[in-house]
Scaffold this motif. Structure first.
Motif, PDB file in Angstrom:
ATOM      1  N   ALA A  97      36.556 -23.313  35.892  1.00  0.00           N
ATOM      2  CA  ALA A  97      37.058 -23.607  34.547  1.00  0.00           C
ATOM      3  C   ALA A  97      36.638 -25.005  34.102  1.00  0.00           C
ATOM      4  O   ALA A  97      36.112 -25.191  32.994  1.00  0.00           O
ATOM      5  N   ALA A  98      36.851 -25.990  34.954  1.00  0.00           N
ATOM      6  CA  ALA A  98      36.480 -27.366  34.599  1.00  0.00           C
ATOM      7  C   ALA A  98      34.969 -27.501  34.440  1.00  0.00           C
ATOM      8  O   ALA A  98      34.480 -28.172  33.524  1.00  0.00           O
ATOM      9  N   ALA A  99      34.216 -26.829  35.319  1.00  0.00           N
ATOM     10  CA  ALA A  99      32.754 -26.917  35.249  1.00  0.00           C
ATOM     11  C   ALA A  99      32.222 -26.268  33.968  1.00  0.00           C
ATOM     12  O   ALA A  99      31.304 -26.799  33.328  1.00  0.00           O
ATOM     13  N   LEU A 100      32.794 -25.144  33.585  1.00  0.00           N
ATOM     14  CA  LEU A 100      32.368 -24.472  32.350  1.00  0.00           C
ATOM     15  C   LEU A 100      32.627 -25.358  31.133  1.00  0.00           C
ATOM     16  O   LEU A 100      31.813 -25.412  30.200  1.00  0.00           O
ATOM     17  N   ASP A 115      25.464 -23.773  24.366  1.00  0.00           N
ATOM     18  CA  ASP A 115      26.519 -22.945  23.795  1.00  0.00           C
ATOM     19  C   ASP A 115      26.787 -21.656  24.570  1.00  0.00           C
ATOM     20  O   ASP A 115      27.910 -21.172  24.613  1.00  0.00           O
ATOM     21  N   LYS A 116      25.744 -21.072  25.154  1.00  0.00           N
ATOM     22  CA  LYS A 116      25.873 -19.765  25.799  1.00  0.00           C
ATOM     23  C   LYS A 116      25.297 -19.841  27.205  1.00  0.00           C
ATOM     24  O   LYS A 116      24.230 -20.408  27.406  1.00  0.00           O
ATOM     25  N   PHE A 117      25.985 -19.212  28.173  1.00  0.00           N
ATOM     26  CA  PHE A 117      25.590 -19.387  29.555  1.00  0.00           C
ATOM     27  C   PHE A 117      26.238 -18.324  30.437  1.00  0.00           C
ATOM     28  O   PHE A 117      27.165 -17.632  30.012  1.00  0.00           O
ATOM     29  N   PHE A 118      25.731 -18.215  31.677  1.00  0.00           N
ATOM     30  CA  PHE A 118      26.186 -17.205  32.624  1.00  0.00           C
ATOM     31  C   PHE A 118      26.673 -17.855  33.918  1.00  0.00           C
ATOM     32  O   PHE A 118      26.141 -18.876  34.351  1.00  0.00           O
ATOM     33  N   LEU A 119      27.653 -17.221  34.550  1.00  0.00           N
ATOM     34  CA  LEU A 119      27.942 -17.429  35.959  1.00  0.00           C
ATOM     35  C   LEU A 119      27.602 -16.135  36.683  1.00  0.00           C
ATOM     36  O   LEU A 119      27.888 -15.042  36.185  1.00  0.00           O
ATOM     37  N   PRO A 144      35.233 -15.683  38.227  1.00  0.00           N
ATOM     38  CA  PRO A 144      35.406 -17.080  37.817  1.00  0.00           C
ATOM     39  C   PRO A 144      36.666 -17.265  36.974  1.00  0.00           C
ATOM     40  O   PRO A 144      37.146 -16.333  36.323  1.00  0.00           O
ATOM     41  N   THR A 145      37.202 -18.487  36.972  1.00  0.00           N
ATOM     42  CA  THR A 145      38.274 -18.855  36.055  1.00  0.00           C
ATOM     43  C   THR A 145      37.677 -19.625  34.893  1.00  0.00           C
ATOM     44  O   THR A 145      36.620 -20.250  35.014  1.00  0.00           O
ATOM     45  N   PHE A 146      38.346 -19.555  33.734  1.00  0.00           N
ATOM     46  CA  PHE A 146      37.874 -20.325  32.575  1.00  0.00           C
ATOM     47  C   PHE A 146      39.046 -20.627  31.661  1.00  0.00           C
ATOM     48  O   PHE A 146      40.105 -19.980  31.724  1.00  0.00           O
ATOM     49  N   ASN A 147      38.848 -21.624  30.813  1.00  0.00           N
ATOM     50  CA  ASN A 147      39.886 -22.101  29.907  1.00  0.00           C
ATOM     51  C   ASN A 147      39.693 -21.462  28.544  1.00  0.00           C
ATOM     52  O   ASN A 147      38.722 -21.744  27.842  1.00  0.00           O
ATOM     53  N   ASN A 148      40.625 -20.608  28.144  1.00  0.00           N
ATOM     54  CA  ASN A 148      40.511 -19.888  26.872  1.00  0.00           C
ATOM     55  C   ASN A 148      40.479 -20.809  25.663  1.00  0.00           C
ATOM     56  O   ASN A 148      40.043 -20.399  24.584  1.00  0.00           O
TER      57      ASN A 148
END
Length: 227
Positions: A47-50, A58-62, A69-73
């Motif tokens: 989440a922090a890395a994203l 603007d656009k990317f993949f894990l 992965p976790t991410f911040n909405n």
């Protein structure tokens, strides 16, 4: 090599493609000018890395085999999860090469970019060309088919960008190019592998060349909410 194949983006950025790495805490990304792909060894750190990587593109993949992965909405949106699979060469099946296949150079970068975006838009950058060798077939002075190399470690090289112009399909160009690039990887003393989406009809083509399905490989496609 098996452990590296389970996390190919990560190990590529640790080895052959280390010069392209943007390194966060247990999360690594390619320089977005090269390729918008990242990988991780600790899903709690994504989440922090994203959030940080979204400041660069603007656009990317894990990419991951089975970790989520976790991410911040508040900052990042998941557009889609692409269910992919990995194929690794077992034994290359012999194939007659009837086409003239040439190695592409800096002079072809715009043509490569335009053809890939015509057939498979969304991920290829002009400097993705720097990740490996690209080969093509020309007809009537036009680049009509490509196959190249993308992720790489000390052990393996990924076959990628297998594209043919819609006006030149069903002529065996993709099959010959994939075989040719596979041979080039073997000549360099490395093991060929590739990724595709589950259910892709091209899987049958790859199997006829000697590739075998080995594992799932999922592509989590995000964009910054600032878009």
């Amino acid at each position: 090599m098996e452990n590296k194949l389970k996390n190919p983006v990560w190990h590529s950025l640790c080895e052959t493609h280390q010069k392209f790495v943007i390194d966060y805490d247990e999360v690594k990304f390619y320089d977005p000018k090269i390729c918008p792909f990242g990988a991780f060894t600790n899903s709690s750190k994504t989440a922090a890395a994203l959030n940080e990587y979204a400041k660069l593109t603007d656009k990317f993949f894990l990419v991951s085999e089975n970790e989520t992965p976790t991410f911040n909405n508040n900052y990042i949106k998941l557009d889609k999860k692409i269910d992919g699979c990995q194929m690794v060469l077992d034994n290359l099946v012999e194939l007659e090469i009837s086409e003239e296949i040439i190695q592409l150079t800096e002079n072809h970068i715009d043509e490569i970019y335009n053809l890939i975006w015509l057939v498979m838009p969304g991920y290829y950058k002009k400097r993705t060309f720097d990740m490996g060798k690209y080969f093509g077939v020309f007809k009537d002075n036009q680049l009509v088919a490509i196959t190249g190399q993308r992720m790489q470690t000390d052990n393996f090289v990924e076959v990628s960008a297998v594209v043919t112009h819609p006006n030149y399909t069903r002529r065996g160009l993709a099959k010959q190019l994939t075989h040719f690039v596979t041979q080039e990887i073997i000549k360099d003393g490395k093991h060929p592998m590739l990724h595709t989406t589950k259910g892709n009809p091209a899987i049958g083509l790859y199997e006829k060349l000697g590739y075998q399905l080995t594992r799932d490989m999922n592509w989590w496609y995000y964009h910054s909410t600032k878009i």
